[in-house]
Motif scaffolding. Structure first.
Motif, PDB file in Angstrom:
ATOM      1  N   GLU A  74       0.835  -1.199   0.000  1.00  0.00           N
ATOM      2  CA  GLU A  74       0.000   0.000   0.000  1.00  0.00           C
ATOM      3  C   GLU A  74       0.873   1.253   0.000  1.00  0.00           C
ATOM      4  N   ARG A 117      -6.137   7.491  -2.344  1.00  0.00           N
ATOM      5  CA  ARG A 117      -7.048   7.589  -1.201  1.00  0.00           C
ATOM      6  C   ARG A 117      -6.347   7.556   0.159  1.00  0.00           C
ATOM      7  N   SER A 118      -5.121   7.027   0.243  1.00  0.00           N
ATOM      8  CA  SER A 118      -4.447   6.890   1.542  1.00  0.00           C
ATOM      9  C   SER A 118      -3.386   7.970   1.712  1.00  0.00           C
ATOM     10  N   VAL A 131       1.160   4.957   0.959  1.00  0.00           N
ATOM     11  CA  VAL A 131       0.590   6.023   1.773  1.00  0.00           C
ATOM     12  C   VAL A 131       1.286   7.322   1.349  1.00  0.00           C
ATOM     13  N   ARG A 189       5.614   4.784   2.972  1.00  0.00           N
ATOM     14  CA  ARG A 189       5.149   6.136   3.287  1.00  0.00           C
ATOM     15  C   ARG A 189       5.976   7.119   2.483  1.00  0.00           C
ATOM     16  N   ARG A 198      -8.564   8.274   3.364  1.00  0.00           N
ATOM     17  CA  ARG A 198      -8.136   7.643   4.618  1.00  0.00           C
ATOM     18  C   ARG A 198      -6.857   8.292   5.136  1.00  0.00           C
ATOM     19  N   TRP A 199      -6.926   8.811   6.364  1.00  0.00           N
ATOM     20  CA  TRP A 199      -5.753   9.437   6.976  1.00  0.00           C
ATOM     21  C   TRP A 199      -5.010   8.438   7.833  1.00  0.00           C
ATOM     22  N   HIS A 200      -3.711   8.316   7.570  1.00  0.00           N
ATOM     23  CA  HIS A 200      -2.839   7.471   8.386  1.00  0.00           C
ATOM     24  C   HIS A 200      -1.998   8.402   9.253  1.00  0.00           C
ATOM     25  N   TYR A 247      -7.846   7.124  10.080  1.00  0.00           N
ATOM     26  CA  TYR A 247      -8.249   5.747   9.771  1.00  0.00           C
ATOM     27  C   TYR A 247      -7.349   4.762  10.515  1.00  0.00           C
TER      28      TYR A 247
END
Ligand SMILES: *Cc1c(COP(=O)(O)O)cnc(C)c1O
Length: 227
Positions: free
Chosen positions: A29, A51-52, A31, A217, A75-77, A95
């Motif tokens: 994923e 989206r992330s 981010v 990230r 979506r917030w990480h 999220y």
């Protein structure tokens, strides 16, 4: 280059790195770390299908979440050091949290997320200081078992894995840190117990993916240099 074009490049880097080590691109994923960048920069990435997003200051995450409230599937990480007194706003707006680093934070976050009555439990990762640098946040490897237990005791939280920020020295040190995080995961129940490894940034995401990262990230390579 636009944010959309840069995203295409970074997605390509992620996919190539995954394929090169026999993994599937969709198992990693991306981010997009938007810290210090404007809500409009986030909108541009959203328009390109992303989206992330990751933020490392609670106030900034809350402000951007408010400015972008119309993008309901964003979506917030949270990827920065989380102070216990900010657990409430993070429980409301984030999220996932990648940086649980104490028993007291696990308890406070668990309580605050429970009070939000979210439909699903919050995915959390425990940040580990694998290189033993003094000024660095994250738990020491020997404390990890205790913290994981504290997170698992919170029904509102779901342990997803481990996160680390490698030393900023060189890529060989980064690789050692990523390998150490993967070894720690193996020592604490393996993929079954801890499916995610959050590691790898703009300059070292390929190495992180080769070492097993499932979340990278990435800020600079998507949004440009931070001033
Ligand atoms: C800023 C930041 C990143 C992104 O770093 P880049 O080098 O800009 O890709 C990743 N993780 C954390 C914890 C950060 O604070």
């Amino acid at each position: 280059m636009s944010v959309g074009q840069r995203l295409v490049e970074v997605r390509g880097r992620v996919a190539r790195a995954a394929i090169q080590c026999g993994r599937k691109p969709e198992d990693v994923e991306l981010v997009a770390v938007s810290k210090t960048k404007s809500p409009d920069a986030v909108r541009a990435a959203y328009a390109a299908g992303h989206r992330s997003f990751g933020e490392n200051y609670a106030q900034e995450l809350v402000a951007k979440a408010a400015a972008l409230a119309d993008l309901s599937d964003l979506r917030w990480h949270f990827i920065g050091h989380l102070q216990t007194n900010k657990a409430k706003v993070i429980a409301k707006h984030a999220y996932a949290v990648h940086t649980v680093d104490s028993v007291s934070l696990a308890r406070e976050l668990g309580k605050r997320v429970a009070a939000e009555l979210r439909r699903e439990s919050m995915p959390v990762l425990v940040e580990v200081n694998v290189s033993g640098e003094l000024q660095k946040s994250g738990v020491e490897p020997k404390e990890l078992g205790e913290i994981l237990e504290a997170v698992r005791a919170q029904p509102s939280l779901r342990v997803r894995g481990l996160m680390t920020v490698p030393p900023a020295t060189d890529l060989a040190d980064a690789r050692r840190a990523f390998e150490a995080l993967a070894d720690l995961r193996d020592a604490h129940g393996g993929r079954e117990a801890l499916p995610d490894l959050s590691m790898g940034m703009s300059g070292d995401l390929e190495i992180a993916i080769a070492c097993g990262a499932t979340m990278v990230r990435v800020g600079t390579a998507i949004f440009g240099e931070r001033l």
